[in-house]
Design a protein around this motif. Sequence first.
Motif: not given
Length: 365
Positions: A33-58
């Motif tokens: 949980n809370d282990y990426f920056a707020e724009d990490t995954l959106s930045g990845f999608q913008a760069r690669t076109g791959i859509r991230p799907v995130l589930d979290v655990y603690d």
Amino acid sequence: MQLFAQRFLFSAFLLAFSALGHAEGQVHIYNWNDYFAEDTLSGFQARTGIRPVLDVYDANEILEAKLLAGASGYDLIFPTAHPFASRHLQAGLYQPLDKTKLPGLDKLDPAIMTSLAGMDPGNAHLVPYMWGTSGLGLNPDKVKAALGEDAPMDTWALIFDPEKAAKLAGCGISLLDDPTEVFSAALAYLGKDPNSLAPADLDAAAELIKAAHPHVRYFHSSQYISDLANGSLCVAHGYSGDVLQARERADEADKGVKVVYRIPREGAALWTDVMAIPKDAPNPEAAHALIAYLLDPKVIAAVSDYVYYANPNLAATPLIEAELREDPEIYPPAEVRARLFVPSERSERELRTLNRLWTRLKANR
């Protein structure tokens, strides 16, 4: 009828092809949980076109249960190296990395890579993500109000000394819901080997935890972040970056709540979280793309700035905010690191023993 059947089969083929194409454009991630920056995954999608799907655990145990069950559906996971990733490697749960797709591996701290190579020869399966310590999150004002102005802030005694814990119970004490972490902390406080599995040592640690139990508000591995930030707890056994996130939230709320992180003088766990691709990952290509993205020094520096954990990318260190880069609780000096220990490996039998003890202790039996 034959024409209808042909059209039906063609439509079904198109539907299946469309679904396959959609799946190939996704990467399924299982992370803390809370282990990426707020724009990490959106930045990845913008760069690669791959859509991230995130589930979290603690808790690592939750991740491990899904892996052992098989067909988790995840492409990239973030376990703690010792003892979890080590055990997963022995069970053959990860697939080897294709290092030709991972430019930036040469930027990683050689000392951390060497430590991981002990369990993962040639660093064939694991890429370090973040590292940190497990210690104490404190509200210093409330601790001093309960124990006096000269109250020590860097000792496990705040939890395991019954006299101190009784005085702090009113403002709230929490423990991680993790037997390895809690037993190692108790053993360190007792002056014993934090990794000891000797029956006499485990019994002594269990008695210590049992004595503390009446003063502990709850056992949880993430709730303490918000509770420290809003002043509902005064002592929390927690992960360094989580506590520092709580400090940031408290500062932003500006309601007079102070939060500090301290590494106990008796010793504390030093851990590394890693990236790994499950053996049955549906889209390992996308997983490699995400690892490569996270090896970008600018990207991982921004993650550290947000999550308050140290990362192993040496090229990223100058890019991290100076306040974090120079914080001895995030990047401990040599004399503090000398007091840290790495959790050791556990066999299945040893884990069952520890978990049985833990279950009884949490139930206060």
